[in-house]
Enzyme design. Structure first.
Site, PDB file in Angstrom:
ATOM      1  N   SER A 135      12.291  41.130 -50.792  1.00 57.68           N
ATOM      2  CA  SER A 135      13.602  41.157 -51.430  1.00 57.68           C
ATOM      3  C   SER A 135      13.878  42.553 -51.963  1.00 57.68           C
ATOM      4  O   SER A 135      12.944  43.305 -52.279  1.00 57.68           O
ATOM      5  CB  SER A 135      13.646  40.150 -52.585  1.00 57.68           C
ATOM      6  OG  SER A 135      14.849  40.273 -53.331  1.00 57.68           O
ATOM      7  N   TYR A 147      10.923  36.363 -60.919  1.00 55.70           N
ATOM      8  CA  TYR A 147      11.168  36.255 -59.474  1.00 55.70           C
ATOM      9  C   TYR A 147      10.948  37.598 -58.794  1.00 55.70           C
ATOM     10  O   TYR A 147      10.249  37.695 -57.777  1.00 55.70           O
ATOM     11  CB  TYR A 147      12.587  35.756 -59.207  1.00 55.70           C
ATOM     12  CG  TYR A 147      13.008  35.943 -57.772  1.00 55.70           C
ATOM     13  CD1 TYR A 147      12.568  35.066 -56.781  1.00 55.70           C
ATOM     14  CD2 TYR A 147      13.829  37.006 -57.390  1.00 55.70           C
ATOM     15  CE1 TYR A 147      12.934  35.251 -55.455  1.00 55.70           C
ATOM     16  CE2 TYR A 147      14.191  37.191 -56.067  1.00 55.70           C
ATOM     17  CZ  TYR A 147      13.740  36.315 -55.104  1.00 55.70           C
ATOM     18  OH  TYR A 147      14.096  36.508 -53.791  1.00 55.70           O
TER      19      TYR A 147
END
Length: 223
Positions: A135, A147
């Site tokens: 990501s 996250y």
């Protein structure tokens, strides 16, 4: 004979788009996710090139069953897309629910490692390619983002795996998108990548000639 791509988190979003792109490129696909209904719907769209294996990547028995099933159906595994992952219902170190945090870490980190452990013996046979979903959040610091920290792990793991797999002719890459137009992001920037953009990057990685190891593809919306 068509090659086979094993995809986790395959039932929707990036995983489903990658399944479509792979079949269009001449691959067979072995699809794993927890939602059997969504997998069956996707299989109906893809036809005989697809096999489905409902299961949870945090459960070793499910992964081993899916891996052996893919080999039985298609004769081997040439590439793996370890795509299963999730975020938090409420982000933040202090404000987030502890069980939610534990579940996300278990899926994003432990599930990824377990996917590699289950499929590497088959990839070794084919000198195959392992692709991990990273990501943009794993390439920069974001205040309080647990996250994002799990994706920093993914990026580090991809580099380490690339060095390990290189010893026997395999390849490992991370595909790192910014915001993608999937249910994962229900709000945020109005301009987002489409799942197909990420899928195309995965196909580029796994279809690259053996002499070329694409280690990372970093995708951002072109606003």
């Amino acid at each position: 004979m068509p090659k086979t791509l094993f995809i986790t988190g395959a039932s929707s979003g990036i995983g489903a788009a990658t399944a479509h792109a792979a079949v269009a490129s001449g691959w067979n696909v072995a699809l794993m996710a927890r939602s059997e209904d969504k997998l069956r719907s996707l299989q109906n769209e893809l036809g005989d090139a697809a096999a489905i294996f409902p299961g949870d990547v945090t459960q070793e028995a499910d992964l081993l069953h899916a891996t052996s099933g893919a080999v039985d159906r298609f004769g081997g595994i040439d590439a793996v897309f370890a795509n299963a992952g999730r975020g938090l219902s409420k982000p933040g170190t202090e404000g987030g629910d502890l069980e939610d945090i534990r579940g996300m870490i278990d899926l994003n980190i432990t599930g990824l490692v377990m996917t590699a452990r289950a499929t590497l013996p088959e990839l070794r046979k084919t000198q195959g390619t392992l692709v991990l979903t990273g990501s943009a959040a794993g390439r920069r610091h974001i205040a309080g983002s647990i996250y994002g920290a799990t994706k920093w792990f993914v990026h580090g793991c991809a580099g380490n795996m690339a060095e390990e797999m290189r010893e026997w002719g395999g390849r490992c890459a991370v595909v790192a998108p910014g915001m993608v137009d999937t249910p994962f992001f229900d709000q945020g920037a109005p301009d987002k990548l489409q799942p197909e953009d990420v899928a195309n990057a995965v196909i580029q990685i796994i279809d690259a000639p053996k002499r070329a190891a694409i280690r990372e593809v970093f995708l951002m919306p072109q606003a």
